[in-house]
Motif scaffolding. Sequence first.
Motif, short mmCIF file in Angstrom:
data_model
loop_
_atom_site.label_atom_id
_atom_site.label_comp_id
_atom_site.label_asym_id
_atom_site.label_seq_id
_atom_site.Cartn_x
_atom_site.Cartn_y
_atom_site.Cartn_z
N LEU A 8 12.27 -5.40 -1.76
CA LEU A 8 11.10 -5.92 -1.07
C LEU A 8 11.51 -6.56 0.25
O LEU A 8 10.88 -6.31 1.29
CB LEU A 8 10.37 -6.96 -1.94
N ASN A 9 12.56 -7.36 0.23
CA ASN A 9 13.00 -8.00 1.47
C ASN A 9 13.39 -6.96 2.52
O ASN A 9 13.02 -7.07 3.69
CB ASN A 9 14.18 -8.93 1.20
N THR A 10 14.11 -5.92 2.09
CA THR A 10 14.50 -4.85 3.02
C THR A 10 13.28 -4.16 3.60
O THR A 10 13.20 -3.90 4.81
CB THR A 10 15.39 -3.82 2.29
N ASP A 11 12.30 -3.86 2.76
CA ASP A 11 11.08 -3.18 3.21
C ASP A 11 10.28 -4.07 4.16
O ASP A 11 9.69 -3.58 5.13
CB ASP A 11 10.22 -2.78 2.02
N LEU A 12 10.24 -5.37 3.89
CA LEU A 12 9.50 -6.29 4.76
C LEU A 12 10.17 -6.42 6.12
O LEU A 12 9.49 -6.47 7.15
CB LEU A 12 9.36 -7.65 4.08
N VAL A 13 11.49 -6.50 6.12
CA VAL A 13 12.22 -6.55 7.40
C VAL A 13 11.90 -5.31 8.23
O VAL A 13 11.67 -5.39 9.45
CB VAL A 13 13.73 -6.68 7.15
N VAL B 55 0.84 -1.20 0.00
CA VAL B 55 0.00 0.00 0.00
C VAL B 55 0.87 1.25 0.00
O VAL B 55 0.61 2.20 -0.75
CB VAL B 55 -0.97 -0.01 1.20
N ASP B 56 1.92 1.24 0.83
CA ASP B 56 2.82 2.40 0.87
C ASP B 56 3.48 2.62 -0.50
O ASP B 56 3.61 3.76 -0.97
CB ASP B 56 3.89 2.20 1.94
N GLU B 57 3.90 1.52 -1.13
CA GLU B 57 4.57 1.62 -2.43
C GLU B 57 3.62 2.16 -3.49
O GLU B 57 3.99 3.04 -4.29
CB GLU B 57 5.08 0.23 -2.82
N GLY C 253 1.57 7.32 -6.65
CA GLY C 253 0.39 8.02 -7.15
C GLY C 253 -0.92 7.31 -6.95
O GLY C 253 -1.97 7.79 -7.40
N GLY C 254 -0.90 6.14 -6.30
CA GLY C 254 -2.14 5.44 -6.01
C GLY C 254 -2.68 4.65 -7.19
O GLY C 254 -1.93 4.23 -8.08
N VAL C 255 -3.97 4.47 -7.22
CA VAL C 255 -4.66 3.73 -8.27
C VAL C 255 -5.39 4.72 -9.16
O VAL C 255 -6.35 5.35 -8.74
CB VAL C 255 -5.65 2.71 -7.68
N ASN C 256 -4.89 4.89 -10.37
CA ASN C 256 -5.47 5.88 -11.29
C ASN C 256 -5.58 7.26 -10.64
O ASN C 256 -6.58 7.95 -10.78
CB ASN C 256 -6.84 5.41 -11.79
N GLY C 257 -4.53 7.60 -9.90
CA GLY C 257 -4.48 8.92 -9.27
C GLY C 257 -5.20 9.02 -7.95
O GLY C 257 -5.20 10.09 -7.33
N GLN C 258 -5.82 7.93 -7.49
CA GLN C 258 -6.55 7.94 -6.22
C GLN C 258 -5.80 7.14 -5.17
O GLN C 258 -5.19 6.11 -5.46
CB GLN C 258 -7.95 7.37 -6.40
#
Length: 392
Positions: free
Chosen positions: A291-296, A58-60, A65-70
């Motif tokens: 991804l591994n770094t972010d998950l840790v 979700v953060d990524e 810019g979210g989903v279609n700008g939202q």
Amino acid sequence: MNTRQALATLALGLSLLSTAQAQTFAKTGTVKIGAITALTGRFAEFGRQQMAGFQVAVDEINAKGGVNGQKLELQVEDNASDVNKGLAAAERLVNADVGVVICEYSSSLVKAQAQYLARQKVPALVVTSSGDDITKPGSEYVFRLNQPASEYAQVLFNIFRDNKFKTVAMFTGTGAFEKSVADAARRFAKEYNITLVEDQSYDKGLTDFRPVLNRIKAKNPDAVFMVSYAEDSVALMRQAREVGVKPKLFVGGAAGFALPTFISDGGSAANNVVSATAWVKELNYPGIAKLNTDLVKALKGTEPSYHAAQAYAGVLVAADAVARAGSSDREKVKAALKATDLKTAFGPVIFKDYDGFKNQNPILMVAEQVQGGKFVPIYPKTDASKPVKLER
């Protein structure tokens, strides 16, 4: 805010919204996706891993810019590790008008949820549950990005075959996932001409495995094949070492054997145990190191299991489908999921119908072994950092 909502908000920092609130957010530019996981109960450790994956994804997405700008919001519901509470969670998400629901860990819980969501014509995206019968025969509304249970058995029996094992003792739980893996193991044993010298199952709640383990010891198999959840995997290995079972290899069909806590709680009993696993950080997928770094980081310094990576990919796939659908209309989202062709740090995702499976992502399984107090990939050899270590 109730206890369930408080837990989810604390763990993930995402809003848990009522239907009325969701309508308000829709007007102010927010896209909402539903998710069910175990925040409490016996599967809570798997839920903790999944929540980390949800958070990172979700953060990524929102940072880009979210989903279609939202902005993307994830409405997380707790199943409390219970079938009926899982169904109640699914009903809440149906009533919240989400376009897709991400389903969680336990096969027995997810099968019931997926069947209910299919009847309600709500797309269900399974991200961790592996029971073959979830997508075999499946439903046009049910999609699975992770491997089916038969893949867990095959990768381990491939190791037995390659090392010319002739005898295996099998000891598994009776849950939906364990049964699927055990059924597949019997097929591969026959195909590879391996004799099952013991084929036992046990019901949830059993704590003394010694009688069966002593019987296995007397038969001296080349391998002991186990499928158990977190609370059983450590006890099984401690008791196996205690009674003196000495195969060439102990193997676990993922589940509890693939969690970081298996090593920390099992101590020396975990040494050299092999487990099937759906993902390791050594795989050659774009973005996997980050991804591994972010998950840790999301797990506050502890290593992620594959469940976290699957949850991460699930959010990416769901958001991608909603983006291509252009809305949260469930029929449009279903069509978009069917057309998915996405590369993620968990692996490629494309839903196919094959070998009796429907809307199943055909992604390969790997195996890892506890060596030197940590998991190292050992199979297939193309992805292995070390060879398998046999005990005799």
